[in-house]
Scaffold this active site. Structure first.
Site, PDB file in Angstrom:
ATOM      1  N   PHE A 198      -4.556 -38.843  53.775  1.00  0.00           N
ATOM      2  CA  PHE A 198      -3.727 -39.627  52.948  1.00  0.00           C
ATOM      3  C   PHE A 198      -4.115 -40.996  53.286  1.00  0.00           C
ATOM      4  O   PHE A 198      -4.053 -41.370  54.349  1.00  0.00           O
ATOM      5  CB  PHE A 198      -2.379 -39.426  53.090  1.00  0.00           C
ATOM      6  CG  PHE A 198      -1.360 -40.217  51.886  1.00  0.00           C
ATOM      7  CD1 PHE A 198      -1.380 -39.647  50.853  1.00  0.00           C
ATOM      8  CD2 PHE A 198      -1.171 -41.572  52.120  1.00  0.00           C
ATOM      9  CE1 PHE A 198      -0.509 -40.184  49.584  1.00  0.00           C
ATOM     10  CE2 PHE A 198      -0.273 -42.126  51.237  1.00  0.00           C
ATOM     11  CZ  PHE A 198      -0.097 -41.611  50.013  1.00  0.00           C
ATOM     12  N   ASP A 256       0.201 -36.560  61.832  1.00  0.00           N
ATOM     13  CA  ASP A 256       0.944 -37.174  60.481  1.00  0.00           C
ATOM     14  C   ASP A 256       1.610 -35.766  60.129  1.00  0.00           C
ATOM     15  O   ASP A 256       1.008 -34.925  59.531  1.00  0.00           O
ATOM     16  CB  ASP A 256       0.011 -37.580  59.548  1.00  0.00           C
ATOM     17  CG  ASP A 256       0.577 -38.088  58.278  1.00  0.00           C
ATOM     18  OD1 ASP A 256       1.856 -37.678  57.970  1.00  0.00           O
ATOM     19  OD2 ASP A 256       0.096 -39.241  57.661  1.00  0.00           O
ATOM     20  N   TYR A 268      11.254 -38.024  52.985  1.00  0.00           N
ATOM     21  CA  TYR A 268      11.713 -38.000  51.541  1.00  0.00           C
ATOM     22  C   TYR A 268      10.916 -37.018  50.860  1.00  0.00           C
ATOM     23  O   TYR A 268      11.322 -36.888  49.624  1.00  0.00           O
ATOM     24  CB  TYR A 268      11.341 -39.418  50.732  1.00  0.00           C
ATOM     25  CG  TYR A 268       9.979 -40.046  50.806  1.00  0.00           C
ATOM     26  CD1 TYR A 268       8.924 -39.648  50.308  1.00  0.00           C
ATOM     27  CD2 TYR A 268       9.902 -41.018  51.722  1.00  0.00           C
ATOM     28  CE1 TYR A 268       7.678 -40.117  50.447  1.00  0.00           C
ATOM     29  CE2 TYR A 268       8.545 -41.897  51.936  1.00  0.00           C
ATOM     30  CZ  TYR A 268       7.579 -41.366  51.229  1.00  0.00           C
ATOM     31  OH  TYR A 268       6.334 -42.011  51.503  1.00  0.00           O
ATOM     32  N   LYS A 269      10.060 -36.116  51.554  1.00  0.00           N
ATOM     33  CA  LYS A 269       9.430 -34.986  50.933  1.00  0.00           C
ATOM     34  C   LYS A 269      10.500 -33.890  51.145  1.00  0.00           C
ATOM     35  O   LYS A 269      11.119 -33.764  50.645  1.00  0.00           O
ATOM     36  CB  LYS A 269       7.949 -34.775  51.545  1.00  0.00           C
ATOM     37  CG  LYS A 269       7.023 -35.931  51.028  1.00  0.00           C
ATOM     38  CD  LYS A 269       5.742 -35.977  51.575  1.00  0.00           C
ATOM     39  CE  LYS A 269       4.684 -37.168  51.476  1.00  0.00           C
ATOM     40  NZ  LYS A 269       4.743 -37.438  49.944  1.00  0.00           N
ATOM     41  N   ARG A 274      -0.972 -30.252  41.956  1.00  0.00           N
ATOM     42  CA  ARG A 274      -0.267 -29.883  43.378  1.00  0.00           C
ATOM     43  C   ARG A 274       1.077 -29.180  42.677  1.00  0.00           C
ATOM     44  O   ARG A 274       1.834 -29.966  42.044  1.00  0.00           O
ATOM     45  CB  ARG A 274      -0.217 -31.101  44.088  1.00  0.00           C
ATOM     46  CG  ARG A 274      -1.389 -31.869  44.406  1.00  0.00           C
ATOM     47  CD  ARG A 274      -0.953 -32.573  45.610  1.00  0.00           C
ATOM     48  NE  ARG A 274      -0.140 -33.623  45.359  1.00  0.00           N
ATOM     49  CZ  ARG A 274       0.662 -34.387  46.122  1.00  0.00           C
ATOM     50  NH1 ARG A 274       0.246 -34.667  47.427  1.00  0.00           N
ATOM     51  NH2 ARG A 274       1.484 -35.177  45.737  1.00  0.00           N
TER      52      ARG A 274
END
Lengths: 420, 420
Positions: free
Chosen positions: A133, A205, A230-231, A379
């Site tokens: 990312f 990560d 927040y995922k 995705r």
């Protein structure tokens, strides 16, 4: 054919039978899910836990509006970083006192890289993934900018495999547990062994694994880790991130964002910085308490079930989706890039297709919300806490219908706009 | 005598008459203030703007729970940093495109110091105040730790006056607009002229002036500034801070917290960091949106009135308080350390007294909430937006009564506990 009827063609479907038997089915009621939506973007932003509404009411009206400044102590605001950190730690295999919830992922990457470099002062290479990312790489560049001796080496650029980049000059390896694009899962314990054998520090990560893939930071020998909430942890848009450091490193831990929350005695207002004893020294400044208060509800929504059960269902959901869409993908030149092997993937299914952008838009118009990453990646995230087998079947049938009918060619769907 | 009757001894008091004539009196209804409390700690944490309750309901239920991931665009979440930044900028004399709301004060100090150092690559001294709010100094130490060539020189340590520390080696002067302990106000324009004459960069900490003291960043020639939003801006506990950079510096601006929100094209997911063109390059990672949403209500509560009017009332309130308590202070060996001259103070009154801790506790027990900073400083913040003259009179009478009666000697008040 309506979305609701898709999974029910021919009476009670197999998917519905699996939902009825699902031991995690009760978790769904803990989330607010919009009517008519099958939400497959929880790998980007998780939905709202229902408990967050009442918690925020308390935080706003009782703690802030009535309690005012005394709530820093009386409502435990100041302690949230560690209180929530320890609970989050349990979800990623971290014993207490090694995790704090704070700041953003990017800021925490910065701290973690500096901390790792300080642990290996005689080495000067940061190894990362070219496909990471991007913010991880941008921040690594920023770290290198403050330390002109530092060199950055990337998997996919400087060598095909990350293992080939790790040598006696490597101070730190910054690596994603689950790849944000392909959904590929790394073997944390195996890579840690290799990193340690070569004398380097591992920074993991966990953005795309925390809350949905079993993570064993302590057991897997991790040094440092960062991740977002927040995922798959469903703690709200831009909710504070987290950072972990194994206790064996605490004594030697240092990082340059040495704000007052990381001070040994923040309220003594001493002139000189004196780092706190434990994980607290990875803190910097005052945290956004209202956003922080929602982390409680996000964690509470999944922390009473076994991660193994969440993982088993996650794999079953992604297996089902891949089984159902694969023949149609093959027919239309789309490719599932997420590995089929359970040990090699997280909880998303990524499909490359030249016209993926339009397909995702056409799916959203049908209530199936996934996302798209340029140039050609669709995705779909499958969160076992709030998705069922019938959802997956309906999503797959919508996907197949969009691909087969070619409805995505409609200019409603092909027209681009700014996407986040 | 009850608190409510204090200001009303002898019919309608002068203070009540002034309240009735106060052109800012209508602002009070925009805040939730607990019954029976006179809140003089708004210089630590401002009270809740009433609008925040409904705004948060919208943010939680409509934007997050219903809108989900599309709210990053549709609800303008991604743009909040600049949208709120520009509005906040108007309150501190900054034209549009020079201010963003983000991260914590400490993190922003780190960015600002690095940015200033990068603007003066041939210089290597950071000048700051020994009496600064400590996190500024701690962070300056952190910056110096990443740059071993950097030296830190402090007013009150290396010289009596900050002016005497600024020379041709000085890269940056980090200075508080209003001193958090004494309430002293610096002349920003004058100090900027001196700093610039000696070729250095000024970084202003506006934590204790933003929202209550007229600040003219553009007009006063400021280079960089940072500040918090949870004191006189009333944006909520730990609400995101802000950072300003004058547009003349944008092209050369750089800072090492180079996260994806500071990238020229954050959603292109490029591998290399390419800084955004303007103030956005001072951003780092994803912001805590729920806390951020409350900044709107905080700003809205004061942005439609003139800062000059807020300032005039602030000075009148603090004059009144000092007039009323000074004789009693003198009698009991307490000292008002806040300067009397209008040009030399912010919006708080600080009083040193050996037993200040107990006095503050005794006042809190009477509903008059101030705070205490070791070793002997009582701080009373006067926010003109929600305090009136009768409040000030009642607070002063409570103070005088506590001092005169010696009730503070009661062990209920002398016993220490952890304070924030």
């Amino acid at each position: 054919m309506s979305l609701a009827s898709l999974g029910r063609a021919g009476g009670i479907s197999d998917a519905e039978r699996r939902d009825a038997a699902d031991p995690l089915r009760h978790l769904r009621a803990r989330f607010h899910l919009p009517e008519g939506t099958i939400y497959l973007a929880g790998n980007s932003l998780g939905p709202a836990p229902v408990a967050a509404f009442a918690d925020m009411e308390t935080a706003l009206r009782r703690e802030w509006a009535e309690g005012l400044v005394r709530s820093w102590n009386d409502a435990g605001w100041f302690a949230l970083v560690g209180f929530l950190g320890d609970r989050l730690g349990r979800l990623v295999g971290a014993g207490p006192g090694q995790t704090v919830v704070c700041d953003s992922v990017s800021v925490n990457v910065y701290k973690a890289l500096h901390a790792a470099l300080a642990l290996r002062p005689d080495r000067n290479v940061i190894v990362a993934e070219g496909g990471s990312f991007p913010t991880d790489l941008y921040v690594a560049e920023g770290v290198a900018a403050t330390r002109p001796d530092i060199e950055l080496k990337l998997e996919g650029v400087d060598a095909e495999k990350i293992e080939d980049l790790i040598d006696e000059r490597t101070a730190v390896v910054l690596v994603n547990h689950v790849d944000y694009k392909t959904g590929e899962l790394r073997d944390m314990a195996a890579l840690n062994r290799l990193i340690h054998a070569r004398g380097a520090i591992a920074v993991w990560d966990l953005c795309h694994s925390a809350g949905v893939v079993p993570v064993d930071l302590d057991g897997g020998g991790a040094d440092l880790a960062i991740g977002c909430t927040y995922k798959y942890l469903n703690c709200g848009p831009g909710a504070p991130a987290f950072i972990y450091a194994a206790s064996r490193h605490h004594e030697a831990l240092s990082q340059p964002l040495s704000g007052w929350w990381g001070h040994a005695a923040p309220f003594a207002f001493e002139r000189g910085y004196r780092p706190a004893g434990g994980i607290q020294r990875l803190l910097c400044g005052t945290q956004p308490i209202l956003s922080m208060r929602v982390v409680d509800a996000g964690l509470a929504a999944i922390e009473d079930v076994e991660m193994a059960a969440l993982r088993a269902k996650s794999l079953a959901l992604t297996d089902l989706f891949m089984d159902l869409v694969e023949p149609v993908c093959r027919l239309h030149g789309a490719s599932i890039v997420t590995p089929r092997a359970h040990a090699a993937r997280g909880s998303q299914v990524s499909i490359t297709f030249e016209h993926g952008f339009a397909v995702v838009q056409a799916l959203i118009a049908r209530g199936v919300v996934g996302d798209f990453r340029a140039p050609d990646m669709m995705r779909f995230g499958f969160a076992p806490a709030y998705l069922g087998y019938a959802d997956v079947q309906a999503a797959a049938e919508a996907f197949n219908e969009v691909m087969t009918s070619g409805i995505w060619r409609d200019e409603r769907f092909t027209k681009r706009r700014a996407v986040t």
